[in-house]
Design a protein around this motif. Structure first.
Motif, short mmCIF file in Angstrom:
data_model
loop_
_atom_site.label_atom_id
_atom_site.label_comp_id
_atom_site.label_asym_id
_atom_site.label_seq_id
_atom_site.Cartn_x
_atom_site.Cartn_y
_atom_site.Cartn_z
N HIS A 94 0.82 -1.21 0.00
CA HIS A 94 0.00 0.00 0.00
C HIS A 94 0.86 1.26 0.00
CE1 HIS A 94 -3.52 -2.53 1.77
NE2 HIS A 94 -3.13 -2.93 0.57
N ALA A 95 2.03 1.18 0.64
CA ALA A 95 2.94 2.34 0.64
C ALA A 95 3.46 2.59 -0.77
CB ALA A 95 4.09 2.10 1.61
N ILE A 96 3.81 1.53 -1.49
CA ILE A 96 4.32 1.69 -2.86
C ILE A 96 3.25 2.35 -3.73
CG2 ILE A 96 5.22 0.53 -4.94
CD1 ILE A 96 6.12 -1.77 -3.06
N LEU A 97 2.01 1.92 -3.54
CA LEU A 97 0.91 2.42 -4.37
C LEU A 97 0.30 3.72 -3.87
CD1 LEU A 97 -0.32 -1.11 -4.88
CD2 LEU A 97 -0.12 0.43 -6.81
N GLY A 98 0.78 4.20 -2.74
CA GLY A 98 0.24 5.44 -2.19
C GLY A 98 -1.21 5.31 -1.75
N ILE A 99 -1.57 4.14 -1.21
CA ILE A 99 -2.96 3.95 -0.76
C ILE A 99 -3.01 3.56 0.72
CG2 ILE A 99 -3.99 3.44 -3.03
CD1 ILE A 99 -3.73 0.44 -2.33
N GLU A 107 11.86 2.73 -11.90
CA GLU A 107 12.68 2.93 -13.10
C GLU A 107 13.51 4.22 -13.00
OE1 GLU A 107 9.67 2.43 -16.33
OE2 GLU A 107 10.87 0.63 -16.61
N ASP A 108 14.31 4.33 -11.96
CA ASP A 108 15.23 5.45 -11.77
C ASP A 108 14.56 6.79 -11.51
OD1 ASP A 108 17.31 3.74 -12.15
OD2 ASP A 108 17.41 4.10 -14.32
N GLU A 109 13.28 6.79 -11.26
CA GLU A 109 12.59 8.05 -10.96
C GLU A 109 12.13 8.01 -9.50
OE1 GLU A 109 9.11 8.49 -13.39
OE2 GLU A 109 8.52 10.33 -12.37
N LEU A 110 12.56 9.02 -8.74
CA LEU A 110 12.13 9.10 -7.35
C LEU A 110 10.65 9.49 -7.33
CD1 LEU A 110 13.00 8.97 -4.36
CD2 LEU A 110 13.56 11.40 -4.53
N LEU A 111 9.83 8.67 -6.69
CA LEU A 111 8.39 8.88 -6.80
C LEU A 111 7.85 9.90 -5.81
CD1 LEU A 111 6.94 5.29 -7.36
CD2 LEU A 111 7.40 7.09 -9.04
N ILE A 125 2.97 8.76 -8.22
CA ILE A 125 2.45 7.43 -7.89
C ILE A 125 1.01 7.31 -8.40
CG2 ILE A 125 1.68 5.91 -6.00
CD1 ILE A 125 4.08 6.79 -4.40
N LYS A 126 0.25 8.36 -8.20
CA LYS A 126 -1.15 8.37 -8.64
C LYS A 126 -1.25 8.13 -10.14
CE LYS A 126 -4.42 11.11 -6.05
NZ LYS A 126 -4.83 12.47 -5.79
N LYS A 138 1.11 1.58 -14.91
CA LYS A 138 2.45 0.99 -14.95
C LYS A 138 2.71 0.12 -13.73
CE LYS A 138 3.57 2.37 -18.81
NZ LYS A 138 3.53 1.28 -19.78
N ILE A 139 2.06 0.46 -12.62
CA ILE A 139 2.18 -0.35 -11.40
C ILE A 139 0.78 -0.83 -11.04
CG2 ILE A 139 2.95 -0.40 -9.00
CD1 ILE A 139 4.65 2.05 -9.52
N VAL A 140 0.58 -2.15 -11.04
CA VAL A 140 -0.76 -2.64 -10.70
C VAL A 140 -0.70 -3.52 -9.47
CG1 VAL A 140 -1.66 -2.52 -13.06
CG2 VAL A 140 -0.64 -4.64 -12.25
N LEU A 141 -1.81 -3.51 -8.75
CA LEU A 141 -1.91 -4.30 -7.53
C LEU A 141 -2.93 -5.42 -7.71
CD1 LEU A 141 -1.43 -4.58 -4.35
CD2 LEU A 141 -3.43 -3.12 -4.11
N VAL A 142 -2.53 -6.62 -7.31
CA VAL A 142 -3.53 -7.68 -7.14
C VAL A 142 -3.77 -7.69 -5.64
CG1 VAL A 142 -4.07 -10.12 -7.44
CG2 VAL A 142 -2.57 -8.98 -9.08
N PRO A 143 -4.88 -7.11 -5.17
CA PRO A 143 -5.04 -6.90 -3.74
C PRO A 143 -5.29 -8.18 -2.97
CG PRO A 143 -6.97 -6.13 -4.92
CD PRO A 143 -6.00 -6.58 -5.95
N GLN A 144 -4.95 -8.12 -1.66
CA GLN A 144 -5.14 -9.29 -0.80
C GLN A 144 -6.63 -9.54 -0.56
OE1 GLN A 144 -3.07 -9.03 2.96
NE2 GLN A 144 -3.51 -11.15 3.44
#
Ligand SMILES: Nc1ncnc2c1ncn2[C@@H]1O[C@H](COP(=O)(O)OP(=O)(O)OP(=O)(O)O)[C@@H](O)[C@H]1O
Ligand code: NI
Length: 311
Positions: free
Chosen positions: A62-67, A81-85, A90-91, A97-103
């Protein structure tokens, strides 16, 4: 596959996550549930995060995805990919580009038909075709698209979440416990899909407490204990406990059925009752007074470990 010569897709450095709570409704306390966490995923890599319940795996996702929830703060650096988010970036990347398969299957919208959700409201022929192919791949009958989430079984809902993630062309999949409730065949399919996706040069962060599953598909394993990574090791090191570095990882290894099912006593500490120094100290057979000091991460044989006794 090692990531030694690869580019990083995801790099997390010194991540800490804390909850603000009010004790007795009055005194404000900060509960640090993740501390100084480092983890990375290279191009072409599938990295598994393993650890007991409550060790902070979902919060990492959730921290990676900002949720993260409202009363929760994250500190530290996340590079994609070398970019500080930044939170804004993140939004933009989330769901694309970043997807979550949630628990939890409760991430599905209860008021919208499944097909529409999987297609993210898009109606082009190509999108429909992709959704139909993915439904066929995961053995969901095509009329599943016309159902509402409450009409799905647990296993069907999980497969719907998997197809949702696969609809986009992401660079990074974060899968949070994607297999509980799935039949072995569907679980194997999902794992095969993740492996294939990584082999094409993408990245997968697979969160699971099933070490045996992780050992089957992952390149590297990050072992979580009480909110931090105690060890990051190539899968090959799990062939014997001699090649593993941290006493907790060794204990996990010995608890596997094929290695004798040796239980080890004690429980992971709660964030409120964290010991000084090494969080594993109170359960560790190698505990010495120095373990109560500051424990730095060390690089040993292509892996990383937080233990002053590690060789
Ligand atoms: N909203 C919250 N408020 C306070 N503490 C929380 C909250 N959500 C999670 N925590 C705490 O943070 C810690 C990590 O939780 P997290 O859900 O990341 O664990 P996990 O490793 O994913 O566990 P599991 O394997 O059961 O899914 C736990 O100790 C949990 O009690
Ligand atoms: Ni979780």
């Amino acid at each position: 596959m090692s990531c030694m010569n690869h580019k990083y897709i995801l790099q997390i450095k010194n991540l800490s996550v804390s909850f603000t709570q009010y004790e007795n409704g009055l005194r404000k306390i900060d509960l640090k549930v993740i501390r100084n966490l480092n983890v990375s995923v290279g191009e072409g890599e599938l990295v598994a995060v393993v650890g007991a319940s409550g060790s902070g795996k979902s919060l990492l996702a959730h921290a990676i995805l900002g949720i993260l929830p409202q009363n929760c703060d994250a500190e530290g650096n996340i590079w994609f990919e070398d970019e500080l988010l930044s939170p804004e970036r993140i939004k933009e990347l989330r769901g694309e580009k970043i997807v979550l398969v949630p628990q939890s299957v409760t991430y599905l919208d209860p008021l919208e038909k499944v097909g529409k959700q999987v297609r993210k409201e898009q109606n082009e022929k190509s999108v429909r075709k992709k959704q139909e192919e993915l439904f066929a791949f995961y053995k969901l009958s095509q009329n599943t698209a016309d159902l509402y989430p409450f009409e799905l079984s647990g296993g069907m809902a999980r497969r719907v979440l998997l197809t949702t993630a696969m609809m986009e062309s992401p660079r990074l999949i974060i899968a949070d416990e994607p297999t509980p409730g799935l039949h072995l065949e569907a679980a194997k399919k999902a794992m095969g899909h993740f492996r294939e996706f990584a082999d094409k040069g993408n990245g997968v962060l697979l969160i699971t407490h099933d070490i045996e599953l992780a050992l089957e598909v992952a390149d590297r394993i990050a072992v979580f204990y009480a909110g931090t990574t105690v060890e990051e090791a190539p899968v090959a090191d799990f062939q014997s406990d001699d090649t593993l570095r941290h006493p907790y990882t060794k204990a996990l290894w010995r608890a596997l059925p094929q290695n004798g099912f040796h239980p080890f006593p004690g429980k992971q500490p709660y964030a409120k009752d964290m010991p000084n120094g090494c969080p594993f100290g109170p359960r560790c057979p190698q505990l010495t007074p120095e373990c109560e000091g500051n424990i730095q991460e060390q690089l040993i044989r292509f892996g990383r470990v937080r233990c002053i006794h590690a060789k």
